[in-house]
Design an enzyme around this catalytic site. Structure first.
Site, mmCIF file in Angstrom:
data_model
loop_
_atom_site.group_PDB
_atom_site.id
_atom_site.type_symbol
_atom_site.label_atom_id
_atom_site.label_comp_id
_atom_site.label_asym_id
_atom_site.label_seq_id
_atom_site.Cartn_x
_atom_site.Cartn_y
_atom_site.Cartn_z
ATOM 1 N N GLU A 235 79.516 20.189 61.349
ATOM 2 C CA GLU A 235 80.688 20.361 60.470
ATOM 3 C C GLU A 235 81.979 20.189 61.254
ATOM 4 O O GLU A 235 81.992 20.302 62.480
ATOM 5 C CB GLU A 235 80.680 21.767 59.846
ATOM 6 C CG GLU A 235 80.355 21.836 58.365
ATOM 7 C CD GLU A 235 81.336 21.106 57.434
ATOM 8 O OE1 GLU A 235 82.408 20.665 57.870
ATOM 9 O OE2 GLU A 235 81.013 20.968 56.254
ATOM 10 N N HIS B 100 82.572 9.569 49.606
ATOM 11 C CA HIS B 100 83.622 9.367 48.591
ATOM 12 C C HIS B 100 84.969 10.005 48.962
ATOM 13 O O HIS B 100 85.975 9.718 48.330
ATOM 14 C CB HIS B 100 83.143 9.834 47.204
ATOM 15 C CG HIS B 100 83.074 11.323 47.032
ATOM 16 N ND1 HIS B 100 82.829 11.910 45.811
ATOM 17 C CD2 HIS B 100 83.207 12.364 47.906
ATOM 18 C CE1 HIS B 100 82.829 13.218 45.948
ATOM 19 N NE2 HIS B 100 83.047 13.521 47.201
HETATM 20 C C1 LIG Z 1 82.958 17.499 49.545
HETATM 21 S S1 LIG Z 1 82.282 18.471 50.804
HETATM 22 C C2 LIG Z 1 80.525 18.326 50.495
HETATM 23 C C3 LIG Z 1 79.708 19.523 50.920
HETATM 24 C C4 LIG Z 1 78.187 19.373 50.831
HETATM 25 N N1 LIG Z 1 77.700 18.425 51.821
HETATM 26 C C5 LIG Z 1 77.720 18.926 49.458
HETATM 27 O O1 LIG Z 1 76.959 17.952 49.409
HETATM 28 O O2 LIG Z 1 78.064 19.555 48.444
HETATM 29 C C6 LIG Z 1 82.531 17.493 52.240
HETATM 30 C C7 LIG Z 1 82.184 18.254 53.513
HETATM 31 O O3 LIG Z 1 82.286 17.331 54.600
HETATM 32 C C8 LIG Z 1 82.941 17.929 55.695
HETATM 33 N N2 LIG Z 1 83.626 16.847 56.417
HETATM 34 C C9 LIG Z 1 84.693 16.126 56.001
HETATM 35 N N3 LIG Z 1 85.060 15.219 56.910
HETATM 36 C C10 LIG Z 1 84.193 15.366 57.947
HETATM 37 C C11 LIG Z 1 84.068 14.708 59.204
HETATM 38 N N4 LIG Z 1 84.921 13.744 59.547
HETATM 39 N N5 LIG Z 1 83.053 15.094 60.031
HETATM 40 C C12 LIG Z 1 82.200 16.096 59.673
HETATM 41 N N6 LIG Z 1 82.280 16.750 58.482
HETATM 42 C C13 LIG Z 1 83.268 16.396 57.637
HETATM 43 C C14 LIG Z 1 83.910 18.913 55.048
HETATM 44 O O4 LIG Z 1 84.248 19.955 55.931
HETATM 45 C C15 LIG Z 1 83.109 19.398 53.834
HETATM 46 O O5 LIG Z 1 82.353 20.541 54.124
#
Ligand SMILES: C[S@@+](CC[C@H](N)C(=O)[O-])C[C@H]1O[C@@H](n2cnc3c(N)ncnc32)[C@H](O)[C@@H]1O
Length: 340
Positions: free
Chosen positions: A199, A247
């Site tokens: 994360e 997305h």
């Molecule tokens: C919209 S949420 C989706 C959460 C979960 N995976 C789901 O399927 O419901 C996107 C997640 O991706 C993480 N995230 C966003 N950009 C990221 C990056 N560059 N590297 C790692 N994690 C990232 C965010 O912290 C968040 O928890």
């Protein structure tokens, strides 16, 4: 079917209902009814709000269908008890706060967002930093976002466990896991599988606490990383999942993410993205099409895509056997493999 005028007006005035509900959540009006039916006077006194204005909101919530009214007593409906009372497992107050703090201000600038083909973070918050930098600066906002996404993800997780067989894999990493419910559900079902969560650094303490609270601290490793810059564990995991994250980013950044995941897999490893794609003819579905506008106003070029667009990106990033797997529930799986 053609819409009539009343239906159009109802759609246009939909924000009245949104704001009535989020305001009632903020004022904890549902909580005031947890112990049983009460009069407007008793509720307003308990919540310390004026009777005249408080009663207007109670009447509106009754008309919306979240409260019931018998003589001069208001009570919770079954749905309100399940989703609107704080402390309930499925409390949607997290979503209410996220709507008021982020979505509603951003959506107020939608026309400008479309005119400029650009996010509206500066207009809404006076802040040009990335969506996740703004969202993650306040711990309460992290909790709100991750908790409501966790509630949204439940039917997907059930569908994924029914539709995808994890048994042939050795180590599974969920990148951008959010609240960590997918790796926890997989851990419970597949006791032999090694598990990691990767994360963003600002979101790791939240997921670490959730995993520990549920007794999986020894089973699921937490790694702080960023899949865009490529700071993710490499060569260790033969199965990687990325849920509802492509997305959030523009297609060129999605390509960077896909290339980094391809690089991180051992030969023969498998990658899965779970998304809610647009229909092939780009006629919907409704929620995905609106989510794409949400991505426009909030992120740097995040956009919803069709199955063909996702698969094209997988192939360009080097994945072989790129395919779509339909699973029960709200999401679709996109699967690709790294050549052996
Ligand atoms: C919209 S949420 C989706 C959460 C979960 N995976 C789901 O399927 O419901 C996107 C997640 O991706 C993480 N995230 C966003 N950009 C990221 C990056 N560059 N590297 C790692 N994690 C990232 C965010 O912290 C968040 O928890």
């Amino acid at each position: 079917m053609e819409m009539n005028k009343e239906q159009i007006v109802d759609l246009m005035m939909g924000f009245f209902k949104t704001k009535a509900i989020t305001s009632a959540l903020e004022l904890k009006l549902f909580d005031a009814l947890e112990q049983g039916p009460a009069t407007a006077e008793a509720i307003c006194e308990q919540r310390n709000i004026p009777l005249q204005s408080g009663k207007r909101l109670l009447i509106a919530l009754t008309a919306i269908g979240l409260l019931a009214k018998q003589e001069d007593h208001f009570s919770l409906t079954k749905a309100a008890r399940e989703y609107m009372v704080s402390g309930s497992a499925q409390w949607l107050g997290w979503l209410g706060r996220h709507i008021d703090t982020f979505l509603y201000p951003l959506w107020s600038h939608t026309a400008q967002g479309v005119r400029d083909d650009k996010d509206q973070r500066q207009a809404a918050f006076g802040d040009d930093r990335s969506w996740f930098s703004i969202l993650y600066q306040n711990p309460q906002d992290v909790v709100d976002f991750q908790e409501f996404l966790g509630i949204f993800a439940q039917p997907f997780i059930e569908g994924m466990l029914q539709g995808f067989d994890f048994s042939g894999y050795r180590k599974f990493m969920d990148i951008g896991s959010g609240i960590g419910t997918l790796p926890m559900a997989v851990a419970a079902r597949y006791p032999q599988l090694g598990l990691s969560v990767c994360e963003l650094p600002q979101a790791t303490s939240f997921v670490r606490d959730k995993i520990a609270e549920n007794g999986y601290a020894d089973r699921i490793k937490i790694v702080a990383g960023d899949v865009i810059s490529g700071t993710i564990p490499k060569g260790e995991h033969d199965l990687i999942h990325l849920g509802w994250m492509l997305h959030d980013y523009a297609p060129d950044i999605q390509m960077q993410i896909l290339r980094h995941i391809h690089e991180a897999l051992p030969p023969g490893g498998t990658f899965i993205a779970s998304e809610t794609p647009l229909a092939d003819d780009e006629s919907g579905p409704l929620f995905t099409s609106l989510l794409s506008i949400n991505m426009l106003v909030s992120t740097d070029g995040g956009i919803e895509s069709t199955c063909a667009q996702y698969l094209q990106r997988f192939t360009e990033a080097g994945f072989v056997n790129a395919r779509v797997l339909a699973i029960p529930g709200p999401r679709t799986l996109f699967i690709g493999e790294k050549r052996k």
